[in-house]
Design a protein around this motif. Structure first.
Motif, PDB file in Angstrom:
ATOM      1  N   HIS A  40     -13.177  -0.496  -5.363  1.00 43.42           N
ATOM      2  CA  HIS A  40     -11.960  -1.318  -5.384  1.00 43.42           C
ATOM      3  C   HIS A  40     -11.025  -0.946  -6.543  1.00 43.42           C
ATOM      4  N   PRO A  42      -8.780   1.840  -8.940  1.00 46.88           N
ATOM      5  CA  PRO A  42      -8.123   3.144  -8.845  1.00 46.88           C
ATOM      6  C   PRO A  42      -9.074   4.228  -9.355  1.00 46.88           C
ATOM      7  N   GLN A  43      -8.895   5.419  -8.870  1.00 45.73           N
ATOM      8  CA  GLN A  43      -9.807   6.515  -9.202  1.00 45.73           C
ATOM      9  C   GLN A  43      -9.876   6.753 -10.711  1.00 45.73           C
ATOM     10  N   ARG A  69     -11.315  11.463   0.503  1.00 41.34           N
ATOM     11  CA  ARG A  69     -10.531  11.011  -0.641  1.00 41.34           C
ATOM     12  C   ARG A  69     -11.077   9.688  -1.166  1.00 41.34           C
ATOM     13  N   TRP A  70     -10.736   9.384  -2.407  1.00 40.27           N
ATOM     14  CA  TRP A  70     -11.106   8.108  -3.004  1.00 40.27           C
ATOM     15  C   TRP A  70     -10.417   7.006  -2.202  1.00 40.27           C
ATOM     16  N   TYR A  72      -9.366   3.884  -2.612  1.00 41.83           N
ATOM     17  CA  TYR A  72      -8.615   2.767  -3.186  1.00 41.83           C
ATOM     18  C   TYR A  72      -7.296   2.497  -2.458  1.00 41.83           C
ATOM     19  N   ARG A  73      -6.465   3.512  -2.290  1.00 42.62           N
ATOM     20  CA  ARG A  73      -5.155   3.303  -1.670  1.00 42.62           C
ATOM     21  C   ARG A  73      -5.277   2.876  -0.211  1.00 42.62           C
ATOM     22  N   ALA A  74      -6.188   3.494   0.510  1.00 39.45           N
ATOM     23  CA  ALA A  74      -6.390   3.110   1.913  1.00 39.45           C
ATOM     24  C   ALA A  74      -6.844   1.657   2.009  1.00 39.45           C
ATOM     25  N   GLN A  76      -6.129  -0.720  -0.138  1.00 38.82           N
ATOM     26  CA  GLN A  76      -4.987  -1.560  -0.468  1.00 38.82           C
ATOM     27  C   GLN A  76      -4.066  -1.734   0.738  1.00 38.82           C
ATOM     28  N   VAL A  77      -3.844  -0.663   1.485  1.00 37.28           N
ATOM     29  CA  VAL A  77      -2.994  -0.726   2.685  1.00 37.28           C
ATOM     30  C   VAL A  77      -3.615  -1.657   3.720  1.00 37.28           C
ATOM     31  N   LYS A  80      -3.344  -5.303   2.685  1.00 37.28           N
ATOM     32  CA  LYS A  80      -1.978  -5.794   2.893  1.00 37.28           C
ATOM     33  C   LYS A  80      -1.750  -6.105   4.366  1.00 37.28           C
TER      34      LYS A  80
END
Length: 105
Positions: A40, A42-43, A69-70, A72-74, A76-77, A80
């Protein structure tokens, strides 16, 4: 969040410069290292918590996880999208689909 985030201790030690000792809170009795508690973050923060550079962490994570890939961003999307879907009148199947995508990362 489910992910192939458990490595055998020897594989992790081979990939990472800093060997992990048994008895560490993230090492199970089976000798696997669980990093799910870091997914959860950021990298850069996850790398810092393991005392390694972001570049090294990224490289080693990709090597150990089939070039994924790490997440985190996925995550977060998806979070949301779930928040928006729950606030609107969206079919339950759509919400369940988003939750399944989140688990598969």
């Amino acid at each position: 969040v489910r992910m192939n985030s458990q490595f055998t201790l020897s594989r992790f030690n081979d990939l990472f410069q800093h060997p992990v000792q048994h008895g560490s809170p993230v090492v199970s009795q089976a000798g696997k290292i669980d990093i799910t508690h870091l997914l959860h973050l950021p990298q850069s923060q996850a790398a810092a918590s393991l005392d390694m550079s972001n570049a090294t962490f990224s490289k080693r994570f990709r090597q150990a996880n089939g070039n994924k890939r790490w997440p985190y961003r996925a995550l977060q999307v998806i979070e949301k999208q779930l928040k928006e879907a729950r606030s609107k009148d969206v079919p339950q199947a759509t919400i369940q689909g988003l939750e399944e995508r989140k688990k598969s990362l």
